[in-house]
Design a protein around this motif. Sequence first.
Motif, PDB file in Angstrom:
ATOM      1  N   ASN A 270       5.115   4.503  10.478  1.00 21.97           N
ATOM      2  CA  ASN A 270       5.517   5.869   9.663  1.00 21.97           C
ATOM      3  C   ASN A 270       4.326   6.637  10.395  1.00 21.97           C
ATOM      4  OD1 ASN A 270       7.644   5.348   8.530  1.00 21.97           O
ATOM      5  ND2 ASN A 270       6.644   4.470   6.449  1.00 21.97           N
ATOM      6  N   PRO A 271       4.264   8.022  10.350  1.00 25.69           N
ATOM      7  CA  PRO A 271       3.116   8.747  10.833  1.00 25.69           C
ATOM      8  C   PRO A 271       2.054   8.827   9.691  1.00 25.69           C
ATOM      9  CG  PRO A 271       5.005  10.091  10.285  1.00 25.69           C
ATOM     10  CD  PRO A 271       5.528   8.663  10.391  1.00 25.69           C
ATOM     11  N   ASN A 272       0.913   9.074  10.031  1.00 29.01           N
ATOM     12  CA  ASN A 272      -0.163   9.207   9.036  1.00 29.01           C
ATOM     13  C   ASN A 272       0.281  10.185   7.943  1.00 29.01           C
ATOM     14  OD1 ASN A 272      -1.920   7.316  10.642  1.00 29.01           O
ATOM     15  ND2 ASN A 272      -2.785   9.032  11.533  1.00 29.01           N
ATOM     16  N   GLY A 273       0.103   9.689   6.723  1.00 35.03           N
ATOM     17  CA  GLY A 273       0.236  10.369   5.529  1.00 35.03           C
ATOM     18  C   GLY A 273       1.738  10.208   4.931  1.00 35.03           C
ATOM     19  N   ALA A 274       2.492   9.409   5.599  1.00 30.77           N
ATOM     20  CA  ALA A 274       3.846   9.533   5.262  1.00 30.77           C
ATOM     21  C   ALA A 274       3.774   8.133   4.280  1.00 30.77           C
ATOM     22  CB  ALA A 274       4.782   9.033   6.677  1.00 30.77           C
ATOM     23  N   GLY A 275       3.000   7.500   3.920  1.00 31.94           N
ATOM     24  CA  GLY A 275       3.196   6.434   2.999  1.00 31.94           C
ATOM     25  C   GLY A 275       3.491   5.076   3.419  1.00 31.94           C
ATOM     26  N   THR A 276       3.441   4.341   2.759  1.00 27.71           N
ATOM     27  CA  THR A 276       3.932   2.693   3.365  1.00 27.71           C
ATOM     28  C   THR A 276       4.644   2.165   2.199  1.00 27.71           C
ATOM     29  OG1 THR A 276       1.728   1.939   2.275  1.00 27.71           O
ATOM     30  CG2 THR A 276       1.709   2.522   4.593  1.00 27.71           C
ATOM     31  N   ILE A 277       5.664   1.211   2.505  1.00 30.75           N
ATOM     32  CA  ILE A 277       6.477   0.537   1.451  1.00 30.75           C
ATOM     33  C   ILE A 277       6.282  -1.051   1.888  1.00 30.75           C
ATOM     34  CG2 ILE A 277       8.706  -0.020   0.661  1.00 30.75           C
ATOM     35  CD1 ILE A 277       9.544   2.700   1.539  1.00 30.75           C
ATOM     36  N   THR A 278       5.708  -1.664   0.605  1.00 34.04           N
ATOM     37  CA  THR A 278       5.619  -3.153   0.831  1.00 34.04           C
ATOM     38  C   THR A 278       6.384  -3.864  -0.556  1.00 34.04           C
ATOM     39  OG1 THR A 278       3.574  -3.133  -0.592  1.00 34.04           O
ATOM     40  CG2 THR A 278       3.261  -2.803   1.727  1.00 34.04           C
ATOM     41  N   LYS A 279       6.674  -5.228  -0.267  1.00 35.91           N
ATOM     42  CA  LYS A 279       7.398  -5.937  -1.123  1.00 35.91           C
ATOM     43  C   LYS A 279       6.379  -6.791  -1.949  1.00 35.91           C
ATOM     44  CE  LYS A 279      11.160  -8.921  -1.803  1.00 35.91           C
ATOM     45  NZ  LYS A 279      12.519  -9.624  -1.120  1.00 35.91           N
ATOM     46  N   ARG A 280       6.562  -6.530  -3.145  1.00 41.33           N
ATOM     47  CA  ARG A 280       5.550  -7.227  -4.084  1.00 41.33           C
ATOM     48  C   ARG A 280       5.955  -8.960  -4.408  1.00 41.33           C
ATOM     49  NH1 ARG A 280       2.868  -4.148  -7.989  1.00 41.33           N
ATOM     50  NH2 ARG A 280       3.454  -5.570  -9.528  1.00 41.33           N
ATOM     51  N   LYS A 281       5.180  -9.653  -4.996  1.00 42.20           N
ATOM     52  CA  LYS A 281       5.433 -11.014  -5.468  1.00 42.20           C
ATOM     53  C   LYS A 281       6.431 -11.127  -6.160  1.00 42.20           C
ATOM     54  CE  LYS A 281       0.857 -12.896  -4.241  1.00 42.20           C
ATOM     55  NZ  LYS A 281      -0.344 -13.520  -4.587  1.00 42.20           N
ATOM     56  N   ASP A 282       6.625 -10.144  -7.290  1.00 44.56           N
ATOM     57  CA  ASP A 282       7.567 -10.208  -8.320  1.00 44.56           C
ATOM     58  C   ASP A 282       9.232  -9.754  -7.712  1.00 44.56           C
ATOM     59  OD1 ASP A 282       7.360  -7.379  -7.829  1.00 44.56           O
ATOM     60  OD2 ASP A 282       6.678  -6.891  -9.958  1.00 44.56           O
ATOM     61  N   GLY A 283       9.106  -9.444  -6.347  1.00 45.62           N
ATOM     62  CA  GLY A 283      10.394  -9.116  -5.828  1.00 45.62           C
ATOM     63  C   GLY A 283      10.829  -7.587  -5.685  1.00 45.62           C
ATOM     64  N   ARG A 284       9.892  -6.915  -6.522  1.00 43.82           N
ATOM     65  CA  ARG A 284      10.226  -5.465  -6.446  1.00 43.82           C
ATOM     66  C   ARG A 284       9.348  -4.675  -5.099  1.00 43.82           C
ATOM     67  NH1 ARG A 284       8.158  -2.423 -11.645  1.00 43.82           N
ATOM     68  NH2 ARG A 284       6.315  -3.817 -11.176  1.00 43.82           N
ATOM     69  N   TYR A 285       9.702  -3.487  -5.026  1.00 41.13           N
ATOM     70  CA  TYR A 285       9.071  -2.841  -3.549  1.00 41.13           C
ATOM     71  C   TYR A 285       8.087  -1.877  -4.197  1.00 41.13           C
ATOM     72  CZ  TYR A 285      12.326  -5.163  -0.591  1.00 41.13           C
ATOM     73  OH  TYR A 285      13.097  -5.931   0.100  1.00 41.13           O
ATOM     74  N   GLN A 286       7.021  -1.618  -3.522  1.00 40.74           N
ATOM     75  CA  GLN A 286       5.935  -0.734  -4.072  1.00 40.74           C
ATOM     76  C   GLN A 286       5.797   0.448  -2.823  1.00 40.74           C
ATOM     77  OE1 GLN A 286       1.906  -1.989  -5.591  1.00 40.74           O
ATOM     78  NE2 GLN A 286       1.388  -1.185  -3.633  1.00 40.74           N
TER      79      GLN A 286
END
Length: 381
Positions: A8-24
């Motif tokens: 993603n371009p700078n400033g577009a944010g990131t999405i990661t998967k948490r240990k509890d199975g949800r996405y952040q």
Amino acid sequence: MASQRKRNPNGAGTITKRKDGRYQAAVYVLQPDGTRARKFAYGKTWADCDAKRRELLDKVDNGVPVPTRSAKLCEWLPYWLDNIIKPRRKPTTYAKYEMHVRLYLVPRLGKKTLEKLSARDVRRALKEITGAATAATARESHRVLRSALSSACREELITRNVVKLVEAPTVSPYEGRVWTLEQTADFILTARRDPLYAAFMLAIGLGLRRGELVGLRWQDVDFENRTLQVVKQRQRVMGENYEDDTKNRRKRTLPLPVLCVAPLRWQRLRQEAMRAKAGAAWHETDLVFTTRTGRPIEGSNVLRSFYRLTDEAGLPRIRVHDARHGAATLLAIGNVHPRVAMEILGHSKISVTMDIYTHVPDELKRDAIAHMDRMLGRRPR
């Protein structure tokens, strides 16, 4: 050769998967104090989280501030007023909400954070407001705070609205006083030579609100067809006089009672004389009720004149708004259908009209009982 992973371009944010199975999702946003900080959003699926990320980016692109930490009520309530209430609601609504926030809510609950505010805190604050002011004021503060926290829930600052767990203070319904026909006639006789005589006749005969009276224009009065259009109202809010739509934004065309025609004609002649006397100092506004130089009159001046004439006539004081109840009572005495009365008075719901119709004079109740006796007395035994 393996293709490079897209980023993603700078400033577009990131999405990661948490240990509890949800996405952040994490996005840098503008805070109400002007600084930038990371805002987190969560979702059960990657798509849900991405949708929330895009919503945050839209706010970033439009320069909309987004709180990132557990804000205190003294921070959230002013933000809510300026960014959510002020752009979408009437100035009168904003002024009322602002007064409750400034005088009652922030002094008692301002140091509490949104997440740590409890039902007990709200209940204690409402009790204090009732003691300092009235139960009606506390009930309105309850409504304002509930609305503010509902907005905080939509912004995902909190997960629940604790105000909904607290019952609003009970308030006895206001019992407006209504003059008898003889008292109304005494007031009309006393007000006959007053500059606002036509305004009071419209309040008594058609139940016009104070803001509708001072906002009435000559273009809305049709003497030939004997009709009157209620289109706008004028209000003074926080020191500013402004014109707005009528309450409930309902425009209505009313037949002009004969008892209001002569006072309105007299008012037009009187205004023409004032225009000639003022000369170049006259301000043309087309308003029916003006000052000596054509400027709009204040609704508070209507109230003062109404009280002065009431005292001169030796009558019990009632509000100008209670004249609307008097008009409704006259309609009830005349057996006017509640739906017709609703249109004349400009009520938003038939239930409002029916609440007034239930406060009819005793003689009307006696007539209804006598009519029932006559009807039941005809039944064969």
